[in-house]
Design a protein around this motif. Structure first.
Motif, PDB file in Angstrom:
ATOM      1  N   LYS A 192       0.829  -1.205   0.000  1.00 18.80           N
ATOM      2  CA  LYS A 192       0.000   0.000   0.000  1.00 18.80           C
ATOM      3  C   LYS A 192       0.862   1.253   0.000  1.00 18.80           C
ATOM      4  O   LYS A 192       0.565   2.216  -0.703  1.00 18.80           O
ATOM      5  CB  LYS A 192      -0.922  -0.003   1.218  1.00 18.80           C
ATOM      6  N   LYS A 193       1.955   1.242   0.776  1.00 18.34           N
ATOM      7  CA  LYS A 193       2.862   2.390   0.804  1.00 18.34           C
ATOM      8  C   LYS A 193       3.501   2.629  -0.564  1.00 18.34           C
ATOM      9  O   LYS A 193       3.766   3.760  -0.949  1.00 18.34           O
ATOM     10  CB  LYS A 193       3.973   2.172   1.824  1.00 18.34           C
ATOM     11  N   ARG A 194       3.766   1.564  -1.285  1.00 18.54           N
ATOM     12  CA  ARG A 194       4.423   1.700  -2.582  1.00 18.54           C
ATOM     13  C   ARG A 194       3.525   2.369  -3.606  1.00 18.54           C
ATOM     14  O   ARG A 194       3.995   3.074  -4.494  1.00 18.54           O
ATOM     15  CB  ARG A 194       4.848   0.341  -3.108  1.00 18.54           C
ATOM     16  N   TYR A 195       2.222   2.103  -3.526  1.00 18.95           N
ATOM     17  CA  TYR A 195       1.337   2.571  -4.573  1.00 18.95           C
ATOM     18  C   TYR A 195       0.465   3.765  -4.204  1.00 18.95           C
ATOM     19  O   TYR A 195      -0.085   4.426  -5.068  1.00 18.95           O
ATOM     20  CB  TYR A 195       0.435   1.423  -5.044  1.00 18.95           C
ATOM     21  N   TYR A 196       0.316   4.027  -2.925  1.00 23.75           N
ATOM     22  CA  TYR A 196      -0.528   5.138  -2.496  1.00 23.75           C
ATOM     23  C   TYR A 196       0.251   6.041  -1.555  1.00 23.75           C
ATOM     24  O   TYR A 196       1.032   5.574  -0.738  1.00 23.75           O
ATOM     25  CB  TYR A 196      -1.785   4.632  -1.775  1.00 23.75           C
ATOM     26  N   GLU A 197      -0.007   7.317  -1.653  1.00 21.06           N
ATOM     27  CA  GLU A 197       0.625   8.244  -0.737  1.00 21.06           C
ATOM     28  C   GLU A 197      -0.142   8.266   0.582  1.00 21.06           C
ATOM     29  O   GLU A 197      -1.360   8.271   0.587  1.00 21.06           O
ATOM     30  CB  GLU A 197       0.650   9.650  -1.337  1.00 21.06           C
ATOM     31  N   SER A 198       0.567   8.315   1.666  1.00 19.00           N
ATOM     32  CA  SER A 198      -0.092   8.319   2.971  1.00 19.00           C
ATOM     33  C   SER A 198      -0.421   9.707   3.423  1.00 19.00           C
ATOM     34  O   SER A 198       0.207  10.652   3.222  1.00 19.00           O
ATOM     35  CB  SER A 198       0.805   7.656   4.002  1.00 19.00           C
TER      36      SER A 198
END
Length: 81
Positions: free
Chosen positions: A75-81
């Motif tokens: 999730k961190k790789r594909y979406y910005e937190s």
């Protein structure tokens, strides 16, 4: 399957899962060994069966935690937190 072989299988499974433990394999291995050695003198088949069931529950919990960690990483790789 005899209870002895079930316990050995459980130990090996947990040892295998411990390779990815966050605090390190050595930490996991010493804790695992001490937990198994603490109960080495138990001879009651019902109590052994209950401990095996608890160990299998722990295996499922560890697997779930590892899956959650993988999910969070992806999730961190594909979406910005």
């Amino acid at each position: 399957m005899s209870q002895r072989s079930e316990v050995i299988r459980l130990y090996k499974t947990l040892l295998h899962l411990g390779r990815d433990y966050p605090k390190g394999f050595d930490y996991f291995k010493t804790r695992l060994k001490s937990a198994f050695m603490k109960n080495k003198d138990v001879e009651d088949p019902g109590q052994i069966k209950a401990m095996i069931a608890r160990g299998e529950f722990v295996v499922k919990e560890i697997e779930a935690l590892y899956m959650l960690r993988k999910y969070r990483t992806l999730k961190k790789r594909y979406y910005e937190s």
